[in-house]
Design a protein around this motif. Structure first.
Motif, PDB file in Angstrom:
ATOM      1  N   LEU A 117       7.252  35.671 -36.769  1.00 54.93           N
ATOM      2  CA  LEU A 117       7.724  34.367 -37.258  1.00 54.93           C
ATOM      3  C   LEU A 117       7.249  34.119 -38.683  1.00 54.93           C
ATOM      4  CD1 LEU A 117       7.266  32.158 -34.081  1.00 54.93           C
ATOM      5  CD2 LEU A 117       9.433  32.723 -35.207  1.00 54.93           C
ATOM      6  N   ALA A 118       5.994  34.428 -38.962  1.00 50.94           N
ATOM      7  CA  ALA A 118       5.460  34.245 -40.318  1.00 50.94           C
ATOM      8  C   ALA A 118       6.154  35.187 -41.302  1.00 50.94           C
ATOM      9  CB  ALA A 118       3.950  34.480 -40.323  1.00 50.94           C
ATOM     10  N   PHE A 119       6.401  36.407 -40.889  1.00 52.03           N
ATOM     11  CA  PHE A 119       7.071  37.392 -41.731  1.00 52.03           C
ATOM     12  C   PHE A 119       8.482  36.926 -42.083  1.00 52.03           C
ATOM     13  CE2 PHE A 119       9.544  41.266 -42.407  1.00 52.03           C
ATOM     14  CZ  PHE A 119       8.745  41.945 -43.314  1.00 52.03           C
ATOM     15  N   MET A 120       9.214  36.441 -41.083  1.00 59.12           N
ATOM     16  CA  MET A 120      10.578  35.961 -41.335  1.00 59.12           C
ATOM     17  C   MET A 120      10.580  34.717 -42.216  1.00 59.12           C
ATOM     18  SD  MET A 120      12.669  36.583 -37.781  1.00 59.12           S
ATOM     19  CE  MET A 120      11.452  35.892 -36.680  1.00 59.12           C
ATOM     20  N   ALA A 121       9.581  33.866 -42.077  1.00 63.50           N
ATOM     21  CA  ALA A 121       9.516  32.639 -42.875  1.00 63.50           C
ATOM     22  C   ALA A 121       9.321  32.942 -44.357  1.00 63.50           C
ATOM     23  CB  ALA A 121       8.386  31.749 -42.364  1.00 63.50           C
ATOM     24  N   ARG A 122       8.714  34.079 -44.659  1.00 62.09           N
ATOM     25  CA  ARG A 122       8.463  34.440 -46.059  1.00 62.09           C
ATOM     26  C   ARG A 122       9.664  35.060 -46.740  1.00 62.09           C
ATOM     27  NH1 ARG A 122       3.399  36.389 -43.940  1.00 62.09           N
ATOM     28  NH2 ARG A 122       4.268  38.474 -43.913  1.00 62.09           N
TER      29      ARG A 122
ATOM     30  N   ARG B 291      20.964  32.981 -40.565  1.00 59.55           N
ATOM     31  CA  ARG B 291      20.908  31.515 -40.459  1.00 59.55           C
ATOM     32  C   ARG B 291      21.363  30.983 -39.108  1.00 59.55           C
ATOM     33  NH1 ARG B 291      26.340  30.901 -42.122  1.00 59.55           N
ATOM     34  NH2 ARG B 291      26.610  32.276 -43.868  1.00 59.55           N
ATOM     35  N   ASP B 292      22.221  31.729 -38.406  1.00 60.60           N
ATOM     36  CA  ASP B 292      22.680  31.291 -37.094  1.00 60.60           C
ATOM     37  C   ASP B 292      21.852  31.889 -35.954  1.00 60.60           C
ATOM     38  OD1 ASP B 292      24.710  29.801 -38.238  1.00 60.60           O
ATOM     39  OD2 ASP B 292      26.099  31.501 -38.238  1.00 60.60           O
ATOM     40  N   ALA B 293      20.886  32.720 -36.293  1.00 63.97           N
ATOM     41  CA  ALA B 293      20.064  33.378 -35.273  1.00 63.97           C
ATOM     42  C   ALA B 293      18.854  32.504 -34.929  1.00 63.97           C
ATOM     43  CB  ALA B 293      19.591  34.729 -35.784  1.00 63.97           C
ATOM     44  N   ASN B 294      18.352  32.686 -33.727  1.00 62.70           N
ATOM     45  CA  ASN B 294      17.178  31.955 -33.268  1.00 62.70           C
ATOM     46  C   ASN B 294      15.930  32.776 -33.606  1.00 62.70           C
ATOM     47  OD1 ASN B 294      15.029  30.946 -31.704  1.00 62.70           O
ATOM     48  ND2 ASN B 294      16.430  30.178 -30.155  1.00 62.70           N
ATOM     49  N   PRO B 295      15.088  32.309 -34.539  1.00 69.32           N
ATOM     50  CA  PRO B 295      13.913  33.084 -34.943  1.00 69.32           C
ATOM     51  C   PRO B 295      12.927  33.326 -33.796  1.00 69.32           C
ATOM     52  CG  PRO B 295      13.945  30.948 -36.056  1.00 69.32           C
ATOM     53  CD  PRO B 295      15.212  31.064 -35.296  1.00 69.32           C
ATOM     54  N   GLN B 296      12.860  32.399 -32.842  1.00 65.32           N
ATOM     55  CA  GLN B 296      11.961  32.589 -31.698  1.00 65.32           C
ATOM     56  C   GLN B 296      12.401  33.792 -30.864  1.00 65.32           C
ATOM     57  OE1 GLN B 296       9.172  31.014 -30.837  1.00 65.32           O
ATOM     58  NE2 GLN B 296       9.203  29.504 -32.464  1.00 65.32           N
ATOM     59  N   VAL B 297      13.699  33.941 -30.659  1.00 64.13           N
ATOM     60  CA  VAL B 297      14.223  35.061 -29.871  1.00 64.13           C
ATOM     61  C   VAL B 297      13.963  36.379 -30.609  1.00 64.13           C
ATOM     62  CG1 VAL B 297      16.326  36.117 -28.932  1.00 64.13           C
ATOM     63  CG2 VAL B 297      15.932  33.666 -28.674  1.00 64.13           C
ATOM     64  N   ILE B 298      14.210  36.392 -31.896  1.00 63.40           N
ATOM     65  CA  ILE B 298      13.970  37.598 -32.691  1.00 63.40           C
ATOM     66  C   ILE B 298      12.491  37.970 -32.641  1.00 63.40           C
ATOM     67  CG2 ILE B 298      13.982  38.561 -35.025  1.00 63.40           C
ATOM     68  CD1 ILE B 298      16.450  36.746 -35.550  1.00 63.40           C
ATOM     69  N   ALA B 299      11.615  36.981 -32.820  1.00 70.27           N
ATOM     70  CA  ALA B 299      10.173  37.233 -32.808  1.00 70.27           C
ATOM     71  C   ALA B 299       9.726  37.777 -31.455  1.00 70.27           C
ATOM     72  CB  ALA B 299       9.410  35.958 -33.160  1.00 70.27           C
ATOM     73  N   GLN B 300      10.228  37.206 -30.368  1.00 70.25           N
ATOM     74  CA  GLN B 300       9.859  37.687 -29.040  1.00 70.25           C
ATOM     75  C   GLN B 300      10.369  39.114 -28.810  1.00 70.25           C
ATOM     76  OE1 GLN B 300       8.008  36.340 -26.305  1.00 70.25           O
ATOM     77  NE2 GLN B 300       7.248  35.203 -28.062  1.00 70.25           N
ATOM     78  N   PHE B 301      11.570  39.389 -29.256  1.00 73.67           N
ATOM     79  CA  PHE B 301      12.125  40.738 -29.123  1.00 73.67           C
ATOM     80  C   PHE B 301      11.235  41.748 -29.841  1.00 73.67           C
ATOM     81  CE2 PHE B 301      14.804  44.189 -30.673  1.00 73.67           C
ATOM     82  CZ  PHE B 301      15.400  44.616 -29.507  1.00 73.67           C
ATOM     83  N   MET B 302      10.891  41.447 -31.083  1.00 73.14           N
ATOM     84  CA  MET B 302      10.036  42.341 -31.863  1.00 73.14           C
ATOM     85  C   MET B 302       8.654  42.473 -31.223  1.00 73.14           C
ATOM     86  SD  MET B 302      11.935  43.431 -34.276  1.00 73.14           S
ATOM     87  CE  MET B 302      10.716  44.242 -35.274  1.00 73.14           C
ATOM     88  N   ALA B 303       8.101  41.359 -30.779  1.00 79.28           N
ATOM     89  CA  ALA B 303       6.754  41.372 -30.200  1.00 79.28           C
ATOM     90  C   ALA B 303       6.693  42.215 -28.933  1.00 79.28           C
ATOM     91  CB  ALA B 303       6.308  39.941 -29.906  1.00 79.28           C
ATOM     92  N   HIS B 304       7.672  42.048 -28.075  1.00 76.01           N
ATOM     93  CA  HIS B 304       7.686  42.840 -26.844  1.00 76.01           C
ATOM     94  C   HIS B 304       7.930  44.314 -27.144  1.00 76.01           C
ATOM     95  CE1 HIS B 304       7.178  39.945 -23.584  1.00 76.01           C
ATOM     96  NE2 HIS B 304       7.749  39.075 -24.403  1.00 76.01           N
ATOM     97  N   GLY B 305       8.711  44.588 -28.188  1.00 79.23           N
ATOM     98  CA  GLY B 305       8.935  45.983 -28.592  1.00 79.23           C
ATOM     99  C   GLY B 305       7.657  46.640 -29.074  1.00 79.23           C
TER     100      GLY B 305
END
Length: 78
Positions: free
Chosen positions: A45-50, A57-71
């Motif tokens: 989330l911090a990385f994407m915010a920077r 813009r239409d994507a949910n950053p929480q979903v992306i962050a969780q996907f990356m984190a679980h990966g």
């Protein structure tokens, strides 16, 4: 920046391999896995915010962050 971070994670896992092996292989100990997911999610989330996320813009950053984190956590476990 992502490549450097990935290399740092790899180095960290190598240094603490024995600890991860014990804790991640124990089905009764989900705390380490959850801590890794939480850490990587916050980092993502911090990385994407920077960065410029105009294409997301239409994507949910929480979903992306969780996907990356679980990966990342899954890769460490593997």
């Amino acid at each position: 920046m992502l490549r450097l971070t990935t290399a740092e994670v790899g180095n960290h896992v190598e240094r603490f391999r024995a600890i991860y092996r014990l804790s991640l292989d124990d089905p009764a100990d989900s705390g380490v896995h959850e801590a890794l997911v939480c850490h990587f999610s916050e980092y993502a989330l911090a990385f994407m915010a920077r960065g410029d996320r105009s294409e997301l813009r239409d994507a949910n950053p929480q979903v992306i962050a969780q996907f990356m984190a679980h990966g990342f956590a899954g890769a460490i476990k593997a």
